[in-house]
Structures are given as structure tokens and as C-alpha cells.
Design an enzyme around this catalytic site. Structure first.
Site, PDB file in Angstrom:
ATOM      1  N   TYR A 151       0.773  -1.359  -0.052  1.00 31.64           N
ATOM      2  CA  TYR A 151       0.086   0.110  -0.036  1.00 31.64           C
ATOM      3  C   TYR A 151       0.924   1.237   0.073  1.00 31.64           C
ATOM      4  CZ  TYR A 151      -4.584   1.933   0.615  1.00 31.64           C
ATOM      5  OH  TYR A 151      -5.800   2.398   0.335  1.00 31.64           O
ATOM      6  N   LYS A 158      -3.749   7.648   3.316  1.00 39.27           N
ATOM      7  CA  LYS A 158      -4.964   7.489   4.230  1.00 39.27           C
ATOM      8  C   LYS A 158      -4.786   7.826   5.625  1.00 39.27           C
ATOM      9  CE  LYS A 158      -7.606   5.517   1.482  1.00 39.27           C
ATOM     10  NZ  LYS A 158      -8.959   6.153   0.933  1.00 39.27           N
TER      11      LYS A 158
END
Length: 252
Positions: A151, A158
Site C-alpha cells: 500500500y 490514508k
């Protein structure tokens, strides 16, 4: 009719497999009037998918990295609704280079940060003129407490997104606007499948989730969003509701 009479802006509807599509569908079923947003080449796709809702929804163009789009959002929404009670932020983007943590350029990281984190604040401010009577801002995140495999800088974005939500809760609370996030487990959406190594990220989720997890089912996350957009959480803001089968609470 959880959302009877509510007027909502739902971003991020690309396919009918997306969480955002199911939020829009549930919202209409629960009595809301829904406007969708899209931009560029995806406008045509979103307009087609909008016809699969219980009631066809208007689609306006909104690129959250385009200041002109943001500056004119309230006026263009005003052609369809006379106010807003809620906004769903279901937007995220990172160039492929951002999925290599040590090799990523600042340009790729900056793009990911603007599109995936700063955009929550930008969208909130753009919608504010139509939310004079308060309302609810809901965003979708992927638990940023951890350094997930593959990620990389999207995970950092995020984390910034989640922090942005807390600051918005602070600054918008006096205006009667709540800001909360839903942290969903991995769903096999178009956006998720564009992440290199998504299968590695999602592969063991069902084994770790005490409730089990179906990554083909976006409805549980959509229900949480619909509930947060409603009046059933009048004193909840700055919160992250996990809809992940319970994985967030488990040790390795």
C-alpha cells in the site's frame, strides 16, 4: 426511511460493484435525493451506472484537484438540489510510482496526497455553502494504523486523510456538520484492483476476521456510510467506524 428528505452528494461511483454505488442505492431506498459526481473520461461510465439506481441520479463533473470545479461546485449542485444534508467522499488516487515506498518521487507522493487526503478538506469547503443547516460528511478509508504490504504511499495518504477528518470534525462541528470515516476491509472494486499486489493485501483477510469477510460484498460498508449520513449519530464526529469483519481488533 432512514434518510427521508435528505439531499446527498455521492462521489466515486464508477461501477455498480463500488461501495459508493451501494451507498447511493441505499440512500435512495431510504428516502434520500442523490446527486453523483464524476469527471473526465469516467463521466460517461458514471452516467450509465447511475441508470442502475432505483431512480436515475444526475451526474455533475467534479475533479477534486481542479480548483475551478471546487469553486463552482455549490452553484452547479444548486441546479439539482436546494441544499445538502450530506456528502460521501469516496475518492482516492495514487500514481503507480507511489506504490514503491523507497523509490517514489515527490511528484507521485504529492499527487496521492492531494487526491486522497487534502481532497476531503477541499470537498468539505466546496460543499459548505449548501450545508447551512448542518449535515454529515462521510469518507472511506483503509485502516492507516499499520504499514500494509504494497500500500506504501497510499497508506501514508490514508493516515493524512484520517487526520484531516479529525481536524474537520473540530472546525465544522460548530456549524453543525459531523465528519466521520468508515474503514472498510478490502473490497474487490475497480480502484482496489488497480493497486499492485492487491491479492497479497487481501488474501488472508477472511482467515483473520472473526466475523469472516466477503470482499465481493460492499453492502456492509455502504450500510455504515448510510447510517452515518443519517440523523442516528447526532453526537458522533471525528470517529472511524471499522467495517472489516473485526480484523482491526485482532493480533497477528
Amino acid at each position: 426511511m432512514l434518510l427521508e428528505g435528505k439531499k446527498l452528494l455521492v462521489t466515486g461511483v464508477l461501477m455498480d460493484s463500488s461501495i459508493a454505488f451501494h451507498v447511493a442505492k441505499l440512500a435512495q431506498e431510504q428516502g434520500a435525493e442523490v446527486v453523483l459526481s464524476s469527471f473526465g473520461r469516467t463521466m460517461k461510465i458514471t452516467s450509465t451506472i447511475a441508470k442502475r439506481l432505483p431512480s436515475p441520479a444526475p451526474v455533475i463533473e467534479l475533479d477534486v484537484t481542479d480548483q475551478e470545479h471546487l469553486d463552482t461546485l455549490a452553484a452547479r449542485l444548486g441546479e439539482h438540489v436546494d441544499g445538502l444534508d450530506g456528502v460521501l467522499h469516496s475518492i482516492g488516487f495514487a500514481p503507480q510510482g507511489a506504490f514503491s515506498f523507497l523509490d517514489a518521487s515527490w511528484e507521485d507522493v504529492a499527487t496521492a496526497m492531494q487526491a486522497s487526503a487534502y481532497s476531503l478538506k477541499a470537498l468539505a469547503v466546496a460543499a459548505l455553502p449548501l450545508m447551512e443547516e448542518g449535515g454529515s460528511l462521510v469518507g472511506l478509508t483503509f485502516d492507516a494504523k499499520f504499514a500494509w504490504p504494497v500500500y506504501d504511499w497510499m497508506g501514508v495518504a490514508k493516515a493524512a486523510f484520517e487526520s484531516t477528518s479529525r481536524y474537520l470534525a473540530r472546525d465544522l462541528g460548530p456549524k453543525g456538520i459531523r465528519c466521520n470515516l468508515v474503514s472498510a476491509g478490502p473490497i474487490g472494486t475497480t480502484a482496489a484492483k488497480s493497486i499492485p499486489g492487491f491479492e497479497q493485501l487481501a488474501g488472508s483477510w477472511d482467515d483473520r476476521a472473526p466475523l469472516g469477510w466477503d470482499r465481493a460484498d460492499p453492502v456492509p460498508a455502504a450500510r455504515a456510510c448510510a447510517a452515518l449520513l443519517s440523523d442516528w449519530f447526532p453526537a458522533t464526529t471525528g470517529e472511524i467506524v471499522h467495517v472489516d469483519g473485526g480484523v482491526h481488533a485482532m493480533g497477528q
